[in-house]
Design a protein around this motif. Structure first.
Motif, mmCIF file in Angstrom:
data_model
loop_
_atom_site.group_PDB
_atom_site.id
_atom_site.type_symbol
_atom_site.label_atom_id
_atom_site.label_comp_id
_atom_site.label_asym_id
_atom_site.label_seq_id
_atom_site.Cartn_x
_atom_site.Cartn_y
_atom_site.Cartn_z
ATOM 1 N N SER A 58 -1.058 -5.851 9.367
ATOM 2 C CA SER A 58 0.278 -5.507 8.607
ATOM 3 C C SER A 58 -0.284 -4.559 8.099
ATOM 4 O O SER A 58 -0.475 -3.790 8.359
ATOM 5 C CB SER A 58 0.243 -6.347 7.154
ATOM 6 N N ARG A 59 1.182 -4.092 8.112
ATOM 7 C CA ARG A 59 1.525 -2.061 7.201
ATOM 8 C C ARG A 59 0.797 -1.779 6.604
ATOM 9 O O ARG A 59 0.172 -0.786 7.216
ATOM 10 C CB ARG A 59 2.806 -2.134 6.694
ATOM 11 N N GLU A 60 0.625 -2.915 5.552
ATOM 12 C CA GLU A 60 -0.749 -2.437 4.213
ATOM 13 C C GLU A 60 -1.749 -2.044 5.227
ATOM 14 O O GLU A 60 -2.722 -0.595 4.498
ATOM 15 C CB GLU A 60 -0.357 -3.491 3.420
ATOM 16 N N TYR A 78 -2.029 1.398 7.042
ATOM 17 C CA TYR A 78 -2.054 2.594 6.263
ATOM 18 C C TYR A 78 -3.434 3.194 5.813
ATOM 19 O O TYR A 78 -4.066 4.064 5.723
ATOM 20 C CB TYR A 78 -1.359 2.105 4.439
ATOM 21 N N GLU A 107 9.706 5.262 12.411
ATOM 22 C CA GLU A 107 8.789 4.259 12.279
ATOM 23 C C GLU A 107 7.963 4.382 10.360
ATOM 24 O O GLU A 107 7.840 3.369 9.763
ATOM 25 C CB GLU A 107 7.952 4.240 12.776
ATOM 26 N N ASP A 135 10.086 2.919 7.944
ATOM 27 C CA ASP A 135 9.958 1.150 8.330
ATOM 28 C C ASP A 135 11.166 0.328 8.802
ATOM 29 O O ASP A 135 11.848 -0.413 7.728
ATOM 30 C CB ASP A 135 9.323 0.653 7.137
ATOM 31 N N TRP A 181 3.196 8.330 6.418
ATOM 32 C CA TRP A 181 2.440 7.951 7.389
ATOM 33 C C TRP A 181 1.816 8.143 9.106
ATOM 34 O O TRP A 181 2.463 9.109 8.791
ATOM 35 C CB TRP A 181 3.752 6.317 8.023
ATOM 36 N N GLU A 214 2.148 8.642 12.733
ATOM 37 C CA GLU A 214 3.017 7.498 13.928
ATOM 38 C C GLU A 214 2.252 8.225 15.225
ATOM 39 O O GLU A 214 1.906 9.336 14.776
ATOM 40 C CB GLU A 214 4.650 8.384 13.624
#
Length: 428
Positions: A256-258, A261, A356, A359, A422, A424
C-alpha cells in the motif's frame, strides 16, 4: 569478409588521440587531413594490421544526440579485450580514468569487459586536460552564454526566467575517520543522537547521506532549507519497495502507499550536529544497502525545466530546440560526472516525479493534454526536490542507471515536517 574498421565519436580528435595512445596504449595508424578534421585511426600494438578504430569527430548534431542518449542509458560506446581485467582496471584508475561504476562487470570470459568509462570519456574528453570533478557555477550570465552558444538566444529570456536556484552536491571517496562528526557526507555511517532508534522496515534501512544545514545554507539562495541542524536520508532503494530478487523468482511485492512510506525516511536533527555520535548499524543491514563513505562538495547552480515540461510548453519548441535544451539540461544537472542536487528543477527521465509523489498518476493518465499541463503546473508550484541522487560509482549506487528523487511539498518543508517525503525512482 572481415571487419577492418570501427569508429567512436569524440569531441576533440587531438585529445582523443592522446588518450587512446598515452592512456589506453593503442598506437596511431592513420592521420590524414580531411578538411578541418582528420582521418585518424588507432590500432592495437599487438595486431597493428588488424581492426582500426576511427576517432570520428562528433561535429554532426546527430552524433552529439546519439552520444548523449547512450551515455544516459549506460550503454557502452565500444568494448576492448585485456588479459587481466582487474590489473587493467587498477592501471586506468591510477591514471585518472573515471569509471561510472566502482566495480566493472564482466561475463564468463574474464578478458572481456564493458568499456563504458571509455565511452564516457569519448563522449566528452574533458578529463584529458587534468581537470578534477569540480565544476563552475551556472549563474544567470553563464546560462545565457550557454544558450547563446547553442543558438537559442531567441528563447534565452524565457529559459532564464524559469531557471531555479539549486544546491549542487558532488562526491569524492573519503575515509570515515577523516570526516568530522556532524559534517555533510554521503554513505558510510550516520551521525545520530544517542537516544535515536536506527530506521528499520523489515530490516535496517541503508544510510544515504547527511547534510549539515549550516554548511548548506550559503548555497540555498531561496532560503527554503533549514539553516542549522542536520538533515539525514535513509532508504531501501536496492530492495523493497522498489525491487526484489528476481534471480530466485520472487515476485515484485505489492505494498500500500502507506507501507511504501516506511521504505525510506528523512530525519531532521535540530541540535548542534557536532554533539551527535557516529552509529554503526547492526548486522541486519543488507550488504547492498551499505554505501562507501564520501565527502561532499556543495555549490550553487541554476537548473532549467525539462524541455518536455509544462513550464516550457508555451514556447512551442521545435525538435531541434528540444534536443539542444535536453543536452544543456544534462550538462547543467550532472556536471563533469555524477552530480546530485538539492532543490531546483528535477531532471526528468520518465516525466515529472511530483505526479507520483502527489499520488496523481491515475488522474494524469485520464485527463486531457490541457488538463495535464494544468496539473503539472500546480504540482511544480506545490512540490520541490529535497534531494536528487544520480547512479554513482563513488557510492556504489546504481538505480538501473537512473535517478532517485526525495520529493517534498513546499508547505511541509516550510514547517520542517519531513514525515511525508516521497521517494521516487526513474530510469530509462
Amino acid at each position: 569478409m572481415k571487419i577492418k574498421l570501427t569508429s567512436i565519436f569524440v569531441d576533440n580528435q587531438d585529445k582523443a588521440l592522446k588518450f587512446y595512445t598515452e592512456v589506453l596504449g593503442f598506437v596511431k595508424k592513420s592521420d590524414v587531413p580531411v578538411g578541418q578534421f582528420k582521418w585518424l585511426t588507432v590500432v592495437s600494438p599487438e595486431s597493428p594490421n588488424d581492426v582500426e578504430l576511427l576517432l570520428e569527430p562528433n561535429d554532426n548534431p546527430a552524433a552529439q544526440t546519439l552520444q548523449e542518449a547512450i551515455f544516459k542509458q549506460g550503454i557502452a560506446a565500444t568494448s576492448f579485450a585485456v588479459d587481466d581485467i582487474q590489473t587493467e582496471y587498477a592501471r586506468l584508475k591510477n591514471l585518472g580514468v573515471h569509471s561510472r561504476w566502482s566495480q566493472l562487470q564482466w561475463n564468463q570470459s574474464p578478458s572481456l569487459y564493458s568499456t563504458t568509462p571509455v565511452g564516457i570519456l569519448s563522449r566528452s574528453l574533458r578529463l584529458l586536460d587534468g581537470r578534477t570533478w569540480a565544476v563552475k557555477t551556472m549563474d544567470e550570465q553563464a546560462l545565457r552564454q550557454l544558450l547563446r552558444k547553442s543558438k537559442l538566444d531567441h528563447i534565452a529570456d524565457e529559459i532564464v526566467a524559469q531557471a531555479r536556484p539549486t544546491v549542487r552536491v558532488q562526491t569524492t571517496p573519503a575515509n570515515e575517520a577523516d570526516i568530522p562528526i556532524g559534517a555533510s557526507k554521503m554513505g558510510g555511517f550516520p551521525d545520530l543522537p544517542p537516544e535515536f532508534s536506527y530506521p528499520y522496515w523489515h530490516e535496517a534501512l541503508g544510510f544515504i547521506g547527511q547534510f549539515n544545514m549550516a554548511e548548506t545554507h550559503p548555497f540555498d539562495h531561496e532560503g527554503l532549507l533549514p539553516d542549522h541542524g542536520l538533515l539525514s536520508f535513509f532508504g531501501e532503494p536496492s530492495g523493497e519497495p522498489f525491487f526484489t530478487d528476481w534471480s530466485i523468482g520472487l515476485p515484485l511485492p505489492v505494498h500500500s502507499r502507506e507501507d511504501m512510506y516506511k521504505g525510506w525516511q528523512v530525519h531532521y536533527f535540530e541540535c548542534d550536529p557536532s554533539t551527535l555520535a557516529r552509529f554503526e548499524p547492526t548486522d541486519d543491514l543488507p550488504e547492498d544497502e551499505f554505501y562507501p563513505c564520501c565527502a561532499v562538495n556543495l555549490s550553487h547552480t541554476l537548473t532549467i525545466p525539462s524541455p518536455n515540461s509544462e513550464t516550457l510548453f508555451p514556447l512551442k519548441l521545435t525538435t531541434h530546440e528540444r534536443t539542444t535544451l535536453l543536452n544543456i539540461d544534462f550538462e547543467i544537472t550532472f556536471g563533469e560526472f555524477e552530480d546530485h542536487q538539492r532543490l531546483g528543477s528535477p531532471f526528468e527521465l520518465d516525466g515529472l516525479p511530483f505526479i507520483e509523489a502527489a499520488d496523481q498518476t491515475d488522474r494524469w493518465r485520464r485527463v486531457t493534454p490541457e488538463e495535464r499541463l494544468a496539473l503539472e503546473r500546480d504540482l511544480n508550484q506545490r512540490w520541490t526536490v529535497l534531494f536528487q541522487l544520480s547512479s554513482s560509482s563513488d557510492l556504489n549506487m546504481d538505480w538501473a542507471g537512473g535517478l532517485l528523487y526525495y520529493c517534498i511539498e513546499r508547505e511541509r518543508l516550510r514547517v520542517r515536517d519531513f514525515t511525508r517525503v516521497w521517494l521516487e525512482m526513474q530510469f530509462l
